[in-house]
Scaffold this active site. Structure first.
Site, PDB file in Angstrom:
ATOM      1  N   GLU A   9     -13.418 -21.404   7.371  1.00 38.84           N
ATOM      2  CA  GLU A   9     -14.792 -21.051   7.913  1.00 38.84           C
ATOM      3  C   GLU A   9     -14.917 -21.903   8.929  1.00 38.84           C
ATOM      4  O   GLU A   9     -15.357 -21.723   9.937  1.00 38.84           O
ATOM      5  CB  GLU A   9     -15.435 -20.840   6.847  1.00 38.84           C
ATOM      6  CG  GLU A   9     -15.105 -19.661   5.900  1.00 38.84           C
ATOM      7  CD  GLU A   9     -16.398 -19.562   5.008  1.00 38.84           C
ATOM      8  OE1 GLU A   9     -17.531 -18.951   5.194  1.00 38.84           O
ATOM      9  OE2 GLU A   9     -15.696 -19.562   3.672  1.00 38.84           O
ATOM     10  N   HIS A  35       7.257 -24.091  -9.803  1.00 36.40           N
ATOM     11  CA  HIS A  35       7.970 -23.133 -10.414  1.00 36.40           C
ATOM     12  C   HIS A  35       7.940 -21.841  -9.204  1.00 36.40           C
ATOM     13  O   HIS A  35       8.593 -20.801  -9.805  1.00 36.40           O
ATOM     14  CB  HIS A  35       7.065 -22.554 -11.720  1.00 36.40           C
ATOM     15  CG  HIS A  35       7.087 -23.659 -12.857  1.00 36.40           C
ATOM     16  ND1 HIS A  35       8.342 -23.897 -13.574  1.00 36.40           N
ATOM     17  CD2 HIS A  35       6.349 -24.575 -12.825  1.00 36.40           C
ATOM     18  CE1 HIS A  35       7.724 -24.921 -14.364  1.00 36.40           C
ATOM     19  NE2 HIS A  35       6.761 -25.199 -14.049  1.00 36.40           N
ATOM     20  N   LYS A  59     -18.863  -7.577   6.737  1.00 38.33           N
ATOM     21  CA  LYS A  59     -20.058  -7.181   6.039  1.00 38.33           C
ATOM     22  C   LYS A  59     -20.912  -6.042   6.248  1.00 38.33           C
ATOM     23  O   LYS A  59     -21.472  -4.976   5.704  1.00 38.33           O
ATOM     24  CB  LYS A  59     -21.028  -8.352   5.621  1.00 38.33           C
ATOM     25  CG  LYS A  59     -20.254  -9.479   4.518  1.00 38.33           C
ATOM     26  CD  LYS A  59     -21.170 -10.513   4.246  1.00 38.33           C
ATOM     27  CE  LYS A  59     -20.730 -11.419   3.256  1.00 38.33           C
ATOM     28  NZ  LYS A  59     -21.327 -12.563   3.196  1.00 38.33           N
TER      29      LYS A  59
HETATM   30  C1  F6R Z   1     -20.555 -18.319   4.760  1.00 38.48           C
HETATM   31  C2  F6R Z   1     -19.831 -18.412   3.371  1.00 38.48           C
HETATM   32  C3  F6R Z   1     -18.912 -17.224   2.969  1.00 38.48           C
HETATM   33  C4  F6R Z   1     -20.301 -16.514   1.986  1.00 38.48           C
HETATM   34  C5  F6R Z   1     -19.768 -15.436   1.139  1.00 38.48           C
HETATM   35  C6  F6R Z   1     -20.551 -14.632   0.142  1.00 38.48           C
HETATM   36  O1  F6R Z   1     -20.997 -19.439   4.838  1.00 38.48           O
HETATM   37  O2  F6R Z   1     -19.439 -19.645   3.052  1.00 38.48           O
HETATM   38  O3  F6R Z   1     -17.863 -17.476   2.194  1.00 38.48           O
HETATM   39  O4  F6R Z   1     -20.587 -17.487   0.761  1.00 38.48           O
HETATM   40  O5  F6R Z   1     -19.371 -14.353   2.338  1.00 38.48           O
HETATM   41  O6  F6R Z   1     -21.944 -14.635   0.663  1.00 38.48           O
HETATM   42  P1  F6R Z   1     -23.147 -15.151  -0.327  1.00 38.48           P
HETATM   43  O7  F6R Z   1     -22.740 -16.640  -0.436  1.00 38.48           O
HETATM   44  O8  F6R Z   1     -24.103 -14.877   0.533  1.00 38.48           O
HETATM   45  O9  F6R Z   1     -23.005 -14.244  -1.547  1.00 38.48           O
END
Ligand code: F6R
Length: 346
Positions: free
Chosen positions: A227, A243, A337
């Protein structure tokens, strides 16, 4: 574009953890006094990692925490298990699906979120009953809220009687993290995290972890390289990797320059695993452009796990800086998303 927008947040990790005690002030309703021996933490990405990092510390307190990155719940999640729902945004669909199921199944439930539906439904009881949600400070990239989320998790587990006070362990962790800022922070010359970042740049990073204290930090480092540095990585654990993984490099040997290995070593290594590290490196060390070992620091599992997390967090930011990429945005996660929100909501 600020290429260093994430670095101040990495440097703030000890302050976030130190300030997290206040997050429980005024929490209503208070978590049920459940004293569960088994805890299920539902979360994804940066919000789930608090569970991975807390696991070895909680195990020492007799609490078995399972980190669950799925839509559904395991069959054992019933009224005897505490379900902790962690979503920084409060809107992650996998976590919300688990949340609804946990409320419907009558599990004691605790939420951790900065906003979103999780916070709203906990407060208004819209899923059938209200439940406590520890509100995190808003406006951060979720992965940069680890100090808040981890502190909230430990404070929440203490509030419902699952563990004793985490204050001493947190204070020890904060002290180690502050030393870490002085050793690894952006203005430090001869910085080992900068040096390793340069050797990982432009390569696929493989992370080997040696013990429970290191496994969570390995998952964190993999995700932070993805990220923050926008680069590929994976993490695998000893002794299991002996393994399978060690056999998997033969065909790529001519391309060894494209791969680098980071070994995260916890302070809780089994003596046989310590022997395995040397034997494993004798076998596969030559398959990588470079091999780096990072040892945990500090007293106690929480401090040691977090010392490895902090090293990796800085490392990933220095990789981003060297690559000239902005560590903060995660455009593909946002796009994915948004696309799923446009489809059928769970
Ligand atoms: C973005 C990040 C992502 C989010 C993941 C879940 O900074 O780290 O890995 O954590 O998409 O989203 P949340 O944390 O809002 O439930």
């Amino acid at each position: 574009m600020s290429l260093d927008g994430m670095l101040p947040l990495v440097t703030a990790l000890p302050d976030h953890l130190a300030g997290s005690e206040r997050l429980l002030d005024g929490l209503s309703p208070r978590p049920a006094p459940a004293a569960p021996r088994r805890v299920l933490l539902c979360g994804m990405g940066g919000s789930a990692i608090a569970g991975d990092v807390a696991r070895p510390f909680l195990a020492r307190q007799g609490v078995d925490l399972t980190v669950w990155r799925e839509y559904d719940l395991p069959s054992w999640a019933d009224a005897s298990a505490l379900v902790v729902l962690c979503s920084y945004s409060g809107d992650t669909e996998e976590t919300l699906t688990g949340a609804r199921l946990a409320v419907a199944a009558g599990c004691p439930v605790l939420g951790i979120a900065s906003g979103g539906e999780l916070l709203a439904r906990g407060r208004d009881g819209g899923w059938g009953r209200p439940f406590p949600v520890i509100a995190l400070p808003a406006g951060l990239p979720p992965r940069a809220a680890l100090g808040h989320g981890l502190g909230a998790l430990l404070g929440g587990l203490h509030a419902c009687g699952a563990i004793g006070s985490p204050a001493a362990a947190s204070a020890a962790a904060v002290a180690v993290l502050r030393e870490g800022v002085a050793r690894l922070g952006p203005d430090v010359p001869e910085n080992p995290a900068v040096r390793i970042a340069r050797s990982l740049l432009g390569r696929f990073t493989v992370v080997y972890t040696t013990s429970p204290e290191a496994h969570g930090a390995g998952a964190r480092l993999k995700a932070q390289i993805n990220e923050n540095a926008k680069s590929p990585a994976y993490a695998v654990a000893l002794p299991e990797l002996d393994h399978n993984d060690i056999v998997g490099w033969e065909v790529l040997r001519p391309r060894r320059d494209a791969f680098a290995l980071v070994i995260l070593r916890g302070g809780d290594e089994h003596p046989r695993t310590a022997l395995r590290v040397a034997a494993t490196l004798d076998l596969v060390g030559g398959e990588f452009h470079a091999v780096h070992e990072i040892g945990a620091r500090g007293d106690g599992p929480l401090a040691r796990s977090l010392s490895l997390v902090q090293f990796g967090d800085y490392l990933s930011c220095y990789m981003a800086r060297a690559a000239g990429v902005d560590p903060v945005p995660v455009a593909r996660i946002d796009a994915l998303k948004a696309r799923l929100r446009g489809g059928t909501a769970p």
